[in-house]
Structure formats: C-alpha cells, structure tokens
Enzyme design. Structure first.
Site, PDB file in Angstrom:
ATOM      1  N   ASN A  83       0.860  -1.183   0.000  1.00  0.00           N
ATOM      2  CA  ASN A  83       0.000   0.000   0.000  1.00  0.00           C
ATOM      3  C   ASN A  83       0.896   1.232   0.000  1.00  0.00           C
ATOM      4  O   ASN A  83       1.813   1.337   0.830  1.00  0.00           O
ATOM      5  CB  ASN A  83      -0.898  -0.005   1.245  1.00  0.00           C
ATOM      6  N   GLN A  90      -2.255   2.971   3.031  1.00  0.00           N
ATOM      7  CA  GLN A  90      -1.044   2.911   3.851  1.00  0.00           C
ATOM      8  C   GLN A  90      -1.290   3.624   5.182  1.00  0.00           C
ATOM      9  O   GLN A  90      -1.803   4.751   5.214  1.00  0.00           O
ATOM     10  CB  GLN A  90       0.149   3.559   3.121  1.00  0.00           C
ATOM     11  N   SER A  91      -0.956   2.951   6.270  1.00  0.00           N
ATOM     12  CA  SER A  91      -1.143   3.563   7.598  1.00  0.00           C
ATOM     13  C   SER A  91       0.160   3.649   8.383  1.00  0.00           C
ATOM     14  O   SER A  91       0.254   4.427   9.325  1.00  0.00           O
ATOM     15  CB  SER A  91      -2.189   2.783   8.397  1.00  0.00           C
ATOM     16  N   HIS A  96       6.701  -1.381   3.606  1.00  0.00           N
ATOM     17  CA  HIS A  96       6.483  -2.781   3.992  1.00  0.00           C
ATOM     18  C   HIS A  96       5.692  -3.497   2.906  1.00  0.00           C
ATOM     19  O   HIS A  96       4.839  -2.900   2.236  1.00  0.00           O
ATOM     20  CB  HIS A  96       5.774  -2.896   5.342  1.00  0.00           C
ATOM     21  N   LEU A  97       6.005  -4.759   2.805  1.00  0.00           N
ATOM     22  CA  LEU A  97       5.331  -5.648   1.858  1.00  0.00           C
ATOM     23  C   LEU A  97       4.447  -6.570   2.691  1.00  0.00           C
ATOM     24  O   LEU A  97       4.928  -7.195   3.639  1.00  0.00           O
ATOM     25  CB  LEU A  97       6.426  -6.428   1.130  1.00  0.00           C
ATOM     26  N   HIS A  98       3.155  -6.636   2.367  1.00  0.00           N
ATOM     27  CA  HIS A  98       2.265  -7.586   3.038  1.00  0.00           C
ATOM     28  C   HIS A  98       2.323  -8.904   2.290  1.00  0.00           C
ATOM     29  O   HIS A  98       2.181  -8.919   1.051  1.00  0.00           O
ATOM     30  CB  HIS A  98       0.807  -7.120   2.973  1.00  0.00           C
TER      31      HIS A  98
HETATM   32  P1  AMP Z   1      -0.528  -0.464   5.835  1.00  0.00           P
HETATM   33  O1  AMP Z   1      -1.942  -0.116   6.200  1.00  0.00           O
HETATM   34  O2  AMP Z   1      -0.328  -1.036   4.476  1.00  0.00           O
HETATM   35  O3  AMP Z   1       0.398   0.704   6.136  1.00  0.00           O
HETATM   36  O4  AMP Z   1      -0.114  -1.650   6.809  1.00  0.00           O
HETATM   37  C1  AMP Z   1       0.326  -1.440   8.115  1.00  0.00           C
HETATM   38  C2  AMP Z   1       0.141  -2.738   8.832  1.00  0.00           C
HETATM   39  O5  AMP Z   1       0.950  -2.716   9.989  1.00  0.00           O
HETATM   40  C3  AMP Z   1      -1.297  -2.991   9.302  1.00  0.00           C
HETATM   41  O6  AMP Z   1      -1.766  -4.188   8.698  1.00  0.00           O
HETATM   42  C4  AMP Z   1      -1.168  -3.104  10.834  1.00  0.00           C
HETATM   43  O7  AMP Z   1      -1.994  -4.107  11.347  1.00  0.00           O
HETATM   44  C5  AMP Z   1       0.310  -3.451  10.989  1.00  0.00           C
HETATM   45  N1  AMP Z   1       0.928  -3.058  12.231  1.00  0.00           N
HETATM   46  C6  AMP Z   1       0.899  -1.840  12.831  1.00  0.00           C
HETATM   47  N2  AMP Z   1       1.670  -1.856  13.939  1.00  0.00           N
HETATM   48  C7  AMP Z   1       2.191  -3.092  14.044  1.00  0.00           C
HETATM   49  C8  AMP Z   1       3.055  -3.729  14.968  1.00  0.00           C
HETATM   50  N3  AMP Z   1       3.530  -3.096  16.024  1.00  0.00           N
HETATM   51  N4  AMP Z   1       3.383  -5.020  14.760  1.00  0.00           N
HETATM   52  C9  AMP Z   1       2.895  -5.683  13.686  1.00  0.00           C
HETATM   53  N5  AMP Z   1       2.076  -5.142  12.778  1.00  0.00           N
HETATM   54  C10 AMP Z   1       1.724  -3.864  12.952  1.00  0.00           C
END
Ligand code: AMP
Length: 110
Positions: A83, A90-91, A96-98
């Site tokens: 994302n 993206q949050s 990062h790669l999911h």
């Molecule tokens: P995105 O929304 O693509 O930026 O994905 C961020 C991801 O990071 C989300 O799926 C969250 O659940 C995950 N996330 C946030 N903080 C942590 C954490 N401390 N450990 C593992 N996953 C996390």
C-alpha cells in the site's frame, strides 16, 4: 530512539518474533491479520514508502525475502501487497510488503 514503529522493530528496540532476518530485511506477523497468514516484510533502512526507495537491490531483496517466508510457511498461493500513500490504505509510513495467504482471495480487491 526512532519514533517509527517499524524502525524500532527492525532494530530490536521493540521485541518481536522475527520469521526472517538478513542484513537488509526483517519479517514478522501483522498485529491485525487480514488472513490466516499475514506477514510484513520490511527493509531495515527507513523509507516512508516504496516511492522513496531508489536502491534496486534493496527493493529486490524485499521480494526475495517474501518468497523465502512463503516457502518457510509452506504456502503456495499468496498475495503480495504494498500500500503506497493514504489513498491506497497505507497507515504505517515505513515501507512494507504484506504477504497474505491461507485463504481464498478475490480479485479485484475492495
Ligand atoms: P498499511 O496499512 O499497508 O500501512 O499496513 C500497516 C500494517 O501494519 C497494518 O496491517 C497493521 O496491522 C500493521 N501493524 C501496525 N503496527 C504493528 C506492529 N507493532 N506489529 C505488527 N504489525 C503492525
């Protein structure tokens, strides 16, 4: 101390079980899994998003690591997602790669 949560995971400030680690990449389980298998693969070096990653080797290493994680978890069918930007969901602003798997997935995504 970095205020980026993924930098803190990558440098060990936040203790997290790592499924994979090499000199450039770490991988760990997503806190809020969207599938039975939901792993995040991140570069150790900070960049806000893949748009800011200019090193082709480092970009490639993310995908190589993802394939190794999938092999380790013995999952044959999986989805890789990056994302990029708020509008794309993206949050966390550390690239990062999911890796998602373990269930049937539809296309197009929502
Ligand atoms: P995105 O929304 O693509 O930026 O994905 C961020 C991801 O990071 C989300 O799926 C969250 O659940 C995950 N996330 C946030 N903080 C942590 C954490 N401390 N450990 C593992 N996953 C996390």
């Amino acid at each position: 101390m970095s205020n980026c949560i993924f930098c803190r995971i990558a440098n060990g400030e936040i203790s997290t079980e790592l499924l994979y680690e090499d000199d450039k990449v770490v991988a760990f389980k997503d806190l809020n899994p969207q599938a039975p298998i939901h792993i995040l693969i991140i570069p150790k070096e900070h960049s806000d998003s893949v748009k800011e990653m200019n090193d082709e080797v480092s970009i490639g290493r993310l995908f190589t690591a993802a394939k190794k994680v999938a092999e380790k978890l013995d999952t044959e069918h999986y989805r890789l997602v990056i994302n990029t930007g708020i509008g794309a969901g993206q949050s966390v602003f550390h690239t990062h790669l999911h890796l998602l798997g373990g269930r049937l997935m539809s296309w197009p995504p929502g």
